[in-house]
Design a protein around this motif. Structure first.
Motif, PDB file in Angstrom:
ATOM      1  N   ASN A 178      21.157  -3.043  -3.961  1.00 27.44           N
ATOM      2  CA  ASN A 178      22.256  -2.294  -3.362  1.00 27.44           C
ATOM      3  C   ASN A 178      21.785  -1.500  -2.155  1.00 27.44           C
ATOM      4  N   GLU A 179      20.616  -0.885  -2.287  1.00 24.17           N
ATOM      5  CA  GLU A 179      20.052  -0.110  -1.185  1.00 24.17           C
ATOM      6  C   GLU A 179      19.154  -0.966  -0.292  1.00 24.17           C
ATOM      7  N   MET A 180      18.856  -2.201  -0.745  1.00 21.64           N
ATOM      8  CA  MET A 180      17.913  -3.083  -0.035  1.00 21.64           C
ATOM      9  C   MET A 180      16.615  -2.332   0.252  1.00 21.64           C
ATOM     10  N   GLU A 181      16.020  -1.832  -0.813  1.00 23.18           N
ATOM     11  CA  GLU A 181      14.807  -1.025  -0.701  1.00 23.18           C
ATOM     12  C   GLU A 181      13.836  -1.435  -1.799  1.00 23.18           C
ATOM     13  N   MET A 182      12.552  -1.596  -1.440  1.00 24.69           N
ATOM     14  CA  MET A 182      11.544  -1.889  -2.446  1.00 24.69           C
ATOM     15  C   MET A 182      11.269  -0.633  -3.263  1.00 24.69           C
ATOM     16  N   LYS A 183      11.405  -0.736  -4.583  1.00 24.23           N
ATOM     17  CA  LYS A 183      11.223   0.431  -5.443  1.00 24.23           C
ATOM     18  C   LYS A 183       9.819   0.514  -6.020  1.00 24.23           C
ATOM     19  N   GLY A 184       9.086  -0.618  -6.029  1.00 21.35           N
ATOM     20  CA  GLY A 184       7.733  -0.556  -6.555  1.00 21.35           C
ATOM     21  C   GLY A 184       7.147  -1.950  -6.736  1.00 21.35           C
ATOM     22  N   PHE A 185       5.910  -1.994  -7.223  1.00 17.99           N
ATOM     23  CA  PHE A 185       5.246  -3.262  -7.490  1.00 17.99           C
ATOM     24  C   PHE A 185       4.420  -3.116  -8.755  1.00 17.99           C
ATOM     25  N   ILE A 186       4.038  -4.252  -9.327  1.00 19.06           N
ATOM     26  CA  ILE A 186       3.259  -4.265 -10.560  1.00 19.06           C
ATOM     27  C   ILE A 186       1.818  -4.621 -10.199  1.00 19.06           C
ATOM     28  N   PRO A 187       0.871  -3.696 -10.350  1.00 20.00           N
ATOM     29  CA  PRO A 187      -0.522  -3.945  -9.947  1.00 20.00           C
ATOM     30  C   PRO A 187      -1.122  -5.148 -10.681  1.00 20.00           C
ATOM     31  N   TRP A 188      -1.897  -5.952  -9.925  1.00 22.21           N
ATOM     32  CA  TRP A 188      -2.385  -7.231 -10.449  1.00 22.21           C
ATOM     33  C   TRP A 188      -3.559  -7.659  -9.589  1.00 22.21           C
ATOM     34  N   SER A 189      -4.672  -8.044 -10.192  1.00 23.75           N
ATOM     35  CA  SER A 189      -5.835  -8.534  -9.450  1.00 23.75           C
ATOM     36  C   SER A 189      -6.460  -9.681 -10.230  1.00 23.75           C
ATOM     37  N   PRO A 190      -7.335 -10.490  -9.579  1.00 23.11           N
ATOM     38  CA  PRO A 190      -7.992 -11.580 -10.305  1.00 23.11           C
ATOM     39  C   PRO A 190      -8.810 -11.079 -11.495  1.00 23.11           C
ATOM     40  N   GLU A 191      -9.448  -9.912 -11.322  1.00 22.89           N
ATOM     41  CA  GLU A 191     -10.267  -9.366 -12.413  1.00 22.89           C
ATOM     42  C   GLU A 191      -9.405  -8.809 -13.543  1.00 22.89           C
ATOM     43  N   GLN A 192      -8.261  -8.266 -13.186  1.00 26.38           N
ATOM     44  CA  GLN A 192      -7.384  -7.658 -14.187  1.00 26.38           C
ATOM     45  C   GLN A 192      -5.957  -8.193 -14.000  1.00 26.38           C
ATOM     46  N   PRO A 193      -5.713  -9.410 -14.417  1.00 31.05           N
ATOM     47  CA  PRO A 193      -4.390 -10.000 -14.244  1.00 31.05           C
ATOM     48  C   PRO A 193      -3.386  -9.411 -15.227  1.00 31.05           C
TER      49      PRO A 193
END
Length: 579
Positions: free
Chosen positions: A484-499
């Motif tokens: 609705n706001e067309m805004e990124m609210k966040g992300f889910i941290p993820w790396s090859p070492e800690q998927p």
């Protein structure tokens, strides 16, 4: 022009001593005993905010309660023969006003349906919103005699939550009506139109009179928008949501940056204090929106919205008015309300005498007495909804079923984005979804990555769920967007070492666990088991692809399992389930 309005003798008297009508709440509410959650029967969630859930409820019938009968008379319940947990079997003995006993059932009672705002204490404390909750209660208590403000019937708390009881608005939010009129206009081929002139004039006049009453009590709303204007059963309006309001008389009110980006005034953007002129700016935005169905200041992010507002104020790019606004002469009204300087902005007196209203806003009593051009009446779905006793299990169910209370726009978006979805297995590949335009979301990903899958979800945090677009990218990232706001609210941290890993809760709910975020579980709900399968397949395919790309860095991948829930999910269910 936006000077502090004088308080009339009549309003001074009203603020000191409520009218006889105001002293007498509806019969079902005249109770001296302290209320609790078990004194109500509970229904579906009506809406959600960032820190609260609003739920349909009504009082349980109890001995000594005054009730209104459908026959038009009042009575006092003298005996409960059969409790009213089931709507059609409650049986009671009541005493009429003349002393005549009478046997009745639930069907004989004109129940007052309520909207109860439920706020989880831990969520409020963790987000530093305690002062907002306290000030909303204090301001609603101060404004309890207002004909323009939603009435706070009662407030109470239990160990987990705070409850605020208010009348239910059978017509919903004013925003609902604007959206409905816009869809009707578009179906008839009329673009950039929403409310008919008669309807828009009426509701702008009512909001203006509501602001006059509010400002006379030296209260600034500071978040005026159609979502915070309720349409009652009669079609007349009430203002709601005073969590960020400012009480100038007492000095109470949170002084942080508050408001909604599309409606915020330029002085607040410049870190200047908000005055009553801030509400007048919000009204100007609402007039534009009611007539055209669109916002004058809108963009893909808060920052861009603020840039557009400031460009209007500097004269670099002033608001352009569609023909529907020009045709009814509302453009000069809006121009006066959207003046950059608070001192030059139209005040209540200037706005009320504008030709747009044709005198309608000059007589508050006549306005309140007239028939509204839109009269929703009692909502039959509310009258017929089965209600249940309060329990933590019921409250948990409301949070898990958040998607079922989605508005029509969200449901349309979900239908468009999930139709024709096909799951893929094995190596990572992009899913082709019929009618879905993934280009809408490319602004939220990096230039060197593509969108593998994007879909509508409801993301839960605590007891509250929000409609979000979840995006999986080719660079092994998961981000979630407010569409609705067309805004990124966040992300889910993820790396090859800690998927991440995916845990399936049931046929529609799943958790994404992030070891990089201290094993935090991100809770999601989707519309169908098929869409759940798509998400689990795609995320696990991405995990396999990442392991193939970085074999020396990646730990073994665990497959999802219904039997294995995240520790945070388990603790949530243990805490909320009844013993």
């Amino acid at each position: 022009k936006s000077e502090e309005p004088p308080v009339s003798d009549k309003r001074q008297e009203a603020s000191r001593s409520p009218s006889p009508a105001a002293k007498q709440p509806p019969p079902q509410q005249q109770q001296s005993a302290k209320l609790g959650a078990t004194d109500f029967l509970w229904g579906k969630t009506l809406g959600e905010g960032a820190f609260a859930r609003v739920v349909h409820a009504r009082r349980r019938v109890a001995e000594g309660m005054k009730v209104a009968l459908r026959s038009g008379t009042a009575a006092v319940v003298s005996r409960v023969h059969c409790a009213d947990e089931e709507e059609d079997v409650g049986r009671y003995e009541v005493m009429l006003e003349g002393g005549t006993p009478l046997e009745i059932t639930n069907l004989d009672i004109q129940h007052e349906h309520l909207a109860v705002k439920i706020m989880e204490k831990l969520h409020i404390i963790n987000n530093n919103k305690v002062e907002y909750v306290k000030q909303e209660k204090d301001i609603l208590a101060k404004l309890r005699t207002s004909p323009w403000v939603i009435r706070l019937i009662a407030s109470f708390q239990d160990p987990d939550s705070v409850f605020m009881v208010m009348p239910l608005a059978h017509g919903g939010m004013l925003l609902d009506l604007i959206r409905r009129r816009r869809r009707e206009a578009e179906a008839e081929g009329r673009q950039h139109q929403a409310m008919p002139l008669v309807e828009a004039r009426f509701y702008v006049a009512e909001v203006l009179c509501a602001l006059e009453w509010l400002h006379a009590q030296r209260v600034v709303h500071r978040d005026l928008k159609p979502e915070n204007v309720l349409v009652m059963e009669t079609g007349h309006i009430r203002l709601t949501d005073f969590g960020t309001a400012l009480d100038q008389a007492s000095g109470n009110g949170v002084t942080d940056f508050v408001g909604t980006p599309e409606y915020v005034c330029p002085e607040v953007l410049k870190d200047e204090p908000a005055t009553i002129a801030a509400d007048m700016w919000g009204l100007g935005v609402m007039v534009f929106q009611m007539l055209s169905g669109h916002l004058p200041f809108s963009a893909s992010s808060e920052w861009l919205i603020f840039e557009i507002i400031l460009a209007h104020c500097s004269g670099e790019k002033p608001v352009a008015f569609p023909s529907v606004v020009l045709a009814c002469g509302a453009d000069t009204l809006i121009q006066g309300l959207l003046q950059p300087s608070p001192e030059e902005r139209s005040g209540i007196a200037d706005a009320k005498t504008h030709p747009f209203f044709e005198g309608l806003a000059n007589d508050e009593e006549a306005l309140r007495a007239m028939d509204a051009p839109f009269r929703p009446g009692r909502n039959p779905e509310v009258d017929s909804e089965p209600l249940v006793q309060f329990s933590q299990a019921w409250l948990l169910e409301q949070s898990m079923l958040a998607g079922e209370g989605a508005d029509e726009a969200e449901l349309v978006m979900m239908e468009e984005m999930t139709s024709g979805a096909a799951a893929s297995t094995g190596k990572l590949q992009r899913i082709s979804i019929q009618r879905q335009d993934l280009s809408r979301w490319t602004r939220f990903v990096r230039e060197d990555e593509t969108i593998l899958h994007a879909g509508p979800t409801w993301k839960r945090k605590g007891l509250f769920s929000k409609f979000r677009i979840l995006i999986l990218t080719s660079d092994h990232r998961l981000v979630y967007i407010d569409p609705n706001e067309m805004e990124m609210k966040g992300f889910i941290p993820w790396s090859p070492e800690q998927p991440v890993r995916v845990n399936t809760i049931d046929s529609k709910h799943f958790d994404i666990i992030s070891p990089l975020d201290n094993q935090r579980a991100y809770h999601f709900m989707v519309s169908s088991p098929q869409e759940l399968k798509v998400w689990t397949t795609m995320i696990n395919s991405a995990l396999h692809a990442q392991r193939d790309k970085y074999p020396e860095r990646a730990p073994p991948i665990e497959e999802p399992s219904l039997a294995r829930m995240s520790s945070s999910s388990l603790s949530f269910f243990r805490k909320k389930s009844p013993m």
